[in-house]
Scaffold this active site. Structure first.
Site, PDB file in Angstrom:
ATOM      1  CE  LYS A   1      -4.476  -1.144   2.086  1.00  0.00           C
ATOM      2  NZ  LYS A   1      -5.391  -0.780   3.205  1.00  0.00           N
ATOM      3  CG  ASP A  12     -10.567   1.249   6.974  1.00  0.00           C
ATOM      4  OD1 ASP A  12      -9.668   0.456   7.294  1.00  0.00           O
ATOM      5  OD2 ASP A  12     -11.777   0.964   7.063  1.00  0.00           O
ATOM      6  NE  ARG A  69      -4.999   2.155  -0.807  1.00  0.00           N
ATOM      7  CZ  ARG A  69      -5.404   0.908  -1.098  1.00  0.00           C
ATOM      8  NH1 ARG A  69      -5.083   0.357  -2.258  1.00  0.00           N
ATOM      9  NH2 ARG A  69      -6.113   0.205  -0.248  1.00  0.00           N
TER      10      ARG A  69
END
Length: 212
Positions: free
Chosen positions: A22, A78, A193
């Site tokens: 990530k 999140d 994202r």
């Protein structure tokens, strides 16, 4: 963009995650290097008790800033997969889906479990959701949420070696490919994202330094 913000704030920018994949993905989106807790040997394991993605993003951001002991800016996200036929599950529990006795399943095991649970359901619509927070201090933050729409493939259609998590079972309607079949650059252009990160980057440009 964020490099200019870094110079203005004269601080490190931290990412509230232990997930190196990530981190790498978000650095490519934001065009800036980030620090994660493990870079400094910090043990970071917040309890994600929120009922919504936005709750958990702020929990993680605030917990890391508290751990650092100073108001260095923190980015937290999140995210998760919401499947309509499963009433929005796994949702905020996506990373812990199928976990028993504190032991997490591998990503492959989670994908198989979800496909088994969905079975031959006709409605396979789903979306990835990402809430991203940029925290300056406990009461001053930016929060955005973005999604990407798609559908869940059948078990014999799972494919792709890129990405991580549920990417091999999430088919993009406009691409005819799973997220795991996209290059990193393609994924960052269209993903939940990627979209959230771009919005955060734009909003950070509007931040005015706080008067002491």
């Amino acid at each position: 963009m964020l490099v200019k913000i870094r110079k203005i704030l004269n601080m490190n920018i931290w990412f509230a995650s232990n997930n190196a994949q990530k981190k790498e993905e978000l650095e490519a989106i934001l065009k800036v290097s980030l620090k994660i807790p493990s870079d400094e040997g910090l043990i970071f394991n917040p309890e994600e008790t929120g009922a919504a993605f936005c709750d958990n993003a702020l929990i993680k951001a605030r917990e890391l800033q508290k751990l650092l002991g100073k108001n260095e800016p923190v980015i937290a996200d999140d995210s998760g997969l919401c499947v309509d036929a499963l009433n929005g599950r796994p949702g905020v529990l996506s990373a812990r889906y199928g976990m028993e006795n504190g032991i997490k399943l591998t990503a492959f095991q989670q994908n198989i479990k979800l496909l088994d649970e969905l079975g031959d359901a006709q409605d396979r619509s789903a979306r990835f959701v990402c809430t991203m927070a940029f925290l300056l201090n406990a009461d001053r933050f930016i929060l955005v949420q973005e999604t990407i729409e798609g559908k869940i493939v059948k078990k014999n259609e799972m494919r792709g070696d890129g990405g991580f998590g549920y990417d091999p079972i999430f088919l993009l309607k406009d691409y005819g490919r799973t997220l795991a079949e996209l290059s990193a650059e393609e994924k960052n252009m269209v993903s939940h994202r990627g979209k959230a990160g771009k919005q955060i980057a734009l909003l950070i440009k509007t931040i005015q330094p706080q008067r002491q």
